[in-house]
Write an enzyme that holds these catalytic residues in place. Sequence first.
Site, PDB file in Angstrom:
ATOM      1  N   ASN A  57       2.703  15.018  -7.900  1.00 18.28           N
ATOM      2  CA  ASN A  57       2.927  13.573  -7.902  1.00 18.28           C
ATOM      3  C   ASN A  57       4.220  13.216  -8.629  1.00 18.28           C
ATOM      4  O   ASN A  57       5.015  12.385  -8.156  1.00 18.28           O
ATOM      5  CB  ASN A  57       1.762  12.861  -8.593  1.00 18.28           C
ATOM      6  CG  ASN A  57       0.506  12.802  -7.749  1.00 18.28           C
ATOM      7  OD1 ASN A  57       0.523  13.116  -6.558  1.00 18.28           O
ATOM      8  ND2 ASN A  57      -0.594  12.413  -8.363  1.00 18.28           N
ATOM      9  N   ARG A  66       0.527  10.069   9.812  1.00 20.66           N
ATOM     10  CA  ARG A  66       0.501  11.440   9.278  1.00 20.66           C
ATOM     11  C   ARG A  66      -0.616  12.191   9.999  1.00 20.66           C
ATOM     12  O   ARG A  66      -1.788  11.884   9.813  1.00 20.66           O
ATOM     13  CB  ARG A  66       0.228  11.456   7.774  1.00 20.66           C
ATOM     14  CG  ARG A  66       1.278  10.758   6.929  1.00 20.66           C
ATOM     15  CD  ARG A  66       1.019  10.995   5.435  1.00 20.66           C
ATOM     16  NE  ARG A  66       1.750  10.075   4.595  1.00 20.66           N
ATOM     17  CZ  ARG A  66       3.019  10.235   4.234  1.00 20.66           C
ATOM     18  NH1 ARG A  66       3.688  11.290   4.662  1.00 20.66           N
ATOM     19  NH2 ARG A  66       3.615   9.353   3.450  1.00 20.66           N
ATOM     20  N   ARG A 105       7.132   9.403   5.090  1.00 19.69           N
ATOM     21  CA  ARG A 105       7.898  10.193   4.127  1.00 19.69           C
ATOM     22  C   ARG A 105       7.332  11.592   3.940  1.00 19.69           C
ATOM     23  O   ARG A 105       6.142  11.771   3.707  1.00 19.69           O
ATOM     24  CB  ARG A 105       7.959   9.467   2.791  1.00 19.69           C
ATOM     25  CG  ARG A 105       8.834  10.172   1.752  1.00 19.69           C
ATOM     26  CD  ARG A 105       8.961   9.345   0.498  1.00 19.69           C
ATOM     27  NE  ARG A 105       9.740   8.142   0.730  1.00 19.69           N
ATOM     28  CZ  ARG A 105       9.352   6.916   0.381  1.00 19.69           C
ATOM     29  NH1 ARG A 105       8.200   6.732  -0.195  1.00 19.69           N
ATOM     30  NH2 ARG A 105      10.122   5.873   0.603  1.00 19.69           N
ATOM     31  N   HIS A 164       2.234   1.714  10.333  1.00 17.23           N
ATOM     32  CA  HIS A 164       1.298   2.295   9.375  1.00 17.23           C
ATOM     33  C   HIS A 164      -0.148   2.074   9.785  1.00 17.23           C
ATOM     34  O   HIS A 164      -1.062   2.690   9.229  1.00 17.23           O
ATOM     35  CB  HIS A 164       1.563   1.691   7.983  1.00 17.23           C
ATOM     36  CG  HIS A 164       0.883   2.388   6.862  1.00 17.23           C
ATOM     37  ND1 HIS A 164      -0.120   1.799   6.120  1.00 17.23           N
ATOM     38  CD2 HIS A 164       1.051   3.621   6.334  1.00 17.23           C
ATOM     39  CE1 HIS A 164      -0.529   2.640   5.185  1.00 17.23           C
ATOM     40  NE2 HIS A 164       0.154   3.752   5.288  1.00 17.23           N
ATOM     41  N   TYR A 200     -10.061  12.594   1.089  1.00 20.31           N
ATOM     42  CA  TYR A 200      -9.781  11.166   0.938  1.00 20.31           C
ATOM     43  C   TYR A 200     -11.013  10.376   1.368  1.00 20.31           C
ATOM     44  O   TYR A 200     -11.602  10.656   2.411  1.00 20.31           O
ATOM     45  CB  TYR A 200      -8.608  10.735   1.816  1.00 20.31           C
ATOM     46  CG  TYR A 200      -7.235  11.142   1.344  1.00 20.31           C
ATOM     47  CD1 TYR A 200      -7.035  12.248   0.529  1.00 20.31           C
ATOM     48  CD2 TYR A 200      -6.113  10.413   1.745  1.00 20.31           C
ATOM     49  CE1 TYR A 200      -5.769  12.616   0.112  1.00 20.31           C
ATOM     50  CE2 TYR A 200      -4.837  10.781   1.333  1.00 20.31           C
ATOM     51  CZ  TYR A 200      -4.669  11.885   0.526  1.00 20.31           C
ATOM     52  OH  TYR A 200      -3.411  12.255   0.123  1.00 20.31           O
ATOM     53  N   ARG A 228      -6.921   2.133  -7.226  1.00 17.37           N
ATOM     54  CA  ARG A 228      -6.791   3.508  -7.701  1.00 17.37           C
ATOM     55  C   ARG A 228      -5.460   3.757  -8.401  1.00 17.37           C
ATOM     56  O   ARG A 228      -5.400   4.398  -9.439  1.00 17.37           O
ATOM     57  CB  ARG A 228      -6.916   4.488  -6.521  1.00 17.37           C
ATOM     58  CG  ARG A 228      -6.592   5.927  -6.896  1.00 17.37           C
ATOM     59  CD  ARG A 228      -6.826   6.860  -5.737  1.00 17.37           C
ATOM     60  NE  ARG A 228      -6.110   6.472  -4.544  1.00 17.37           N
ATOM     61  CZ  ARG A 228      -4.835   6.786  -4.284  1.00 17.37           C
ATOM     62  NH1 ARG A 228      -4.141   7.482  -5.167  1.00 17.37           N
ATOM     63  NH2 ARG A 228      -4.256   6.409  -3.162  1.00 17.37           N
ATOM     64  N   HIS A 243      -9.246   5.981  -1.080  1.00 15.73           N
ATOM     65  CA  HIS A 243      -8.124   5.597  -0.225  1.00 15.73           C
ATOM     66  C   HIS A 243      -8.426   4.415   0.686  1.00 15.73           C
ATOM     67  O   HIS A 243      -7.511   3.802   1.227  1.00 15.73           O
ATOM     68  CB  HIS A 243      -7.717   6.820   0.618  1.00 15.73           C
ATOM     69  CG  HIS A 243      -6.426   6.670   1.341  1.00 15.73           C
ATOM     70  ND1 HIS A 243      -6.353   6.415   2.699  1.00 15.73           N
ATOM     71  CD2 HIS A 243      -5.142   6.730   0.907  1.00 15.73           C
ATOM     72  CE1 HIS A 243      -5.088   6.341   3.067  1.00 15.73           C
ATOM     73  NE2 HIS A 243      -4.338   6.515   1.996  1.00 15.73           N
TER      74      HIS A 243
END
Length: 725
Positions: free
Chosen positions: A64, A390, A420, A450, A483, A579, A607
Amino acid sequence: MTRPAHLASLDHDDDPFAGSEGSDRYFNRELSWLAFNRRVLEEACNTAHPLLERVRFLSISGSNLDEFFMVRVAGLKGQQLQDVARLSNDGLTSGQQLAAIVAEADALVTSQRDVWRDLRRQLAETGIAVLSSRTIDEALSGEDLAWLETQFREQLFPILTPQALDPAHPFPFIPNKGLAVMFDLVRIADDQPIRELVMIPAPMPRFLRLPGEKARYIAVESLVKRFAPLVFPGYRVIGGAEFRVLRDSDLEIEEEAEDLVRYFANAIKRRRRGRVIRLELESGMPKRLGSVLRDELGGADCFVTESGAFLGVGDLESIVDEDRPDLKFPPFSPRFPERIREYGGDCFAAIKAKDIVVHHPYETFDVVLAFLKQAAADPDVVAIKQTLYRAGKQPAVINALIAAAEAGKSVTAVVELKARFDEEQNLLWASALERAGVQVVYGFIDWKTHAKVSMVVRRESGQYRTYCHFGTGNYHPITAKVYTDLSFFTADPRLGLDAAQMFNYITGYVEPENMALISLSPRDLRPRLMRLIDTEIDNAKAGRPAAIWAKMNSVVDPAVIDKLYEASDAGVQIDLIIRGICCLKPGVPGLSENIRVKSVIGRFLEHSRIWCFGNGGMLPNDGAQVFISSADWMQRNFDRRIEYMLPIENKTVHQQILDQVMVANLIDNEQSWELQGDGSYVRTQPGDRPFNLHRYFMTNPSLSGRGASLAASGSVPKLSLRSRR
């Protein structure tokens, strides 16, 4: 494709002086993120977790932090170097933010170093040794050392390329995340000093495991230092020290790009050579070596930190793969929704009968794959449309779309090139899809797509019926195992028509009209959210119960935060489960005394995005308005991304999301942290009524996926919200 002119003014954070007086109203975004990563690191110290899982949390905190520097810190540094007069929402310049960030990041690195020292000792006590170059000889037998030397000579030595550093050999290029060892040597023949650099090959595993039942790991760089005499025969090794480089890895998008695919292919290559943003040095590195590295790798423009005796703690993830189930979370097998089994595995029949919500990872992502595979094989399916943000490296979703196209169906895939660090993989998937005959669309140049949506059009009784999947997470089979996300399946014709308009907007730039249920950003999602909050404000002012619950990853947008402050002032009771980043200040008298914020960090990564509004009653209640979304409350999600938000009207699904998922998150007290008005987080104490939401959902099947078995058993316990006020 560029955005419509009437939406060009939606970038609220483009004002260089926006929020210059906001330090009393907002937390700094970057420092809030560092606080989140601090909570992740704290889980590495949590003795309630098995030991290797604690190592995993340490690894995650390292990965991270790497990405944070490569993207967020790099962006701020770029602003500083270009003298961009943009203030953060809390009123700080880029320079002020960078100073605070670096101080906190260095403190975080120091903590990571201390945590790794403790975990390394505990690993050794359980039979897992991580050896350094200094401890190899004393820890290994002669037989082990002989094996190690053979491995070094045969497997590693041929790949290494020592590089002299002198006027004839300039300092080499160090790639992003590059790890290297610099040596000071003396030639034995004439006592001539020489400096050499050895890059650690990026494709190599970071650790070598010695054979045997006992787990013994040695980092590659430790092997290079231990066997330096084999690399430099005829030289005396005076000293050697490791360093690691992080580079600016953000991609800037040019709206005038003539060929987006070619542009991204070239941009990915440029990213590998981005400006050095962070230089990590092994603790105790000789000053003469540190000075050389500072001069050669960015000078005053990069941030230098001493990162202990092990650089790149994100790579510790490979040790977690050790076959020690006694040191890991108990294995968990997700369930397949019983509702679909009742229909013989026919996803369309089950969805047609009633809306279904699937709660990942407690219920398997295989149901999403089954939906797509059935669509690909079904001769009555005529069209499939799918967004791919993704998809990861697992080809299951891609293969289903390819199979559908090869079966003669009309298949459209919206592939997001701006996801990304997934840009390169998405380019590969796009190429494979196009070769199979899939119509691949890349959407808008300056907006990311997205939204996670899939729609299937099927011929039934001479007419067409649309089946939709709306996800709060990505179509990614691997992350879906860790997730927590929601997958909502529906055959509601209103949502089918809305989804079709959304796809036409992305693929053909056709403005949606009269959307029945879905709100889209950047068109109307923020205004719709504001109206929902205003309704709760009106209820509070009229003396009716008023409440908001919301769960997501981040809250950053100042306009939404200000509206929540207004709601708090009116008496609306607000509970937020955030979160990660939270720029809202909760519990501040005269500003936000009716707002509570918590963060849940545990076995699974929270998530899902869920928003609930009391609608004239206290939450939870049957008449509440419940929405799922792909968006967080951030400027980028409202202004620069295609996102969806849709209401949940099915009674069972409504009950599952509101009375089960949201209540469980609110009453969790084993994995929760409470955000204080000063920006600190305090871990919740379980007391005499401990509740772990992850354990609860691992042992209690969902409501909407159980079908007739739910009514027969009635075994799902009803959760009750124990007020914390």
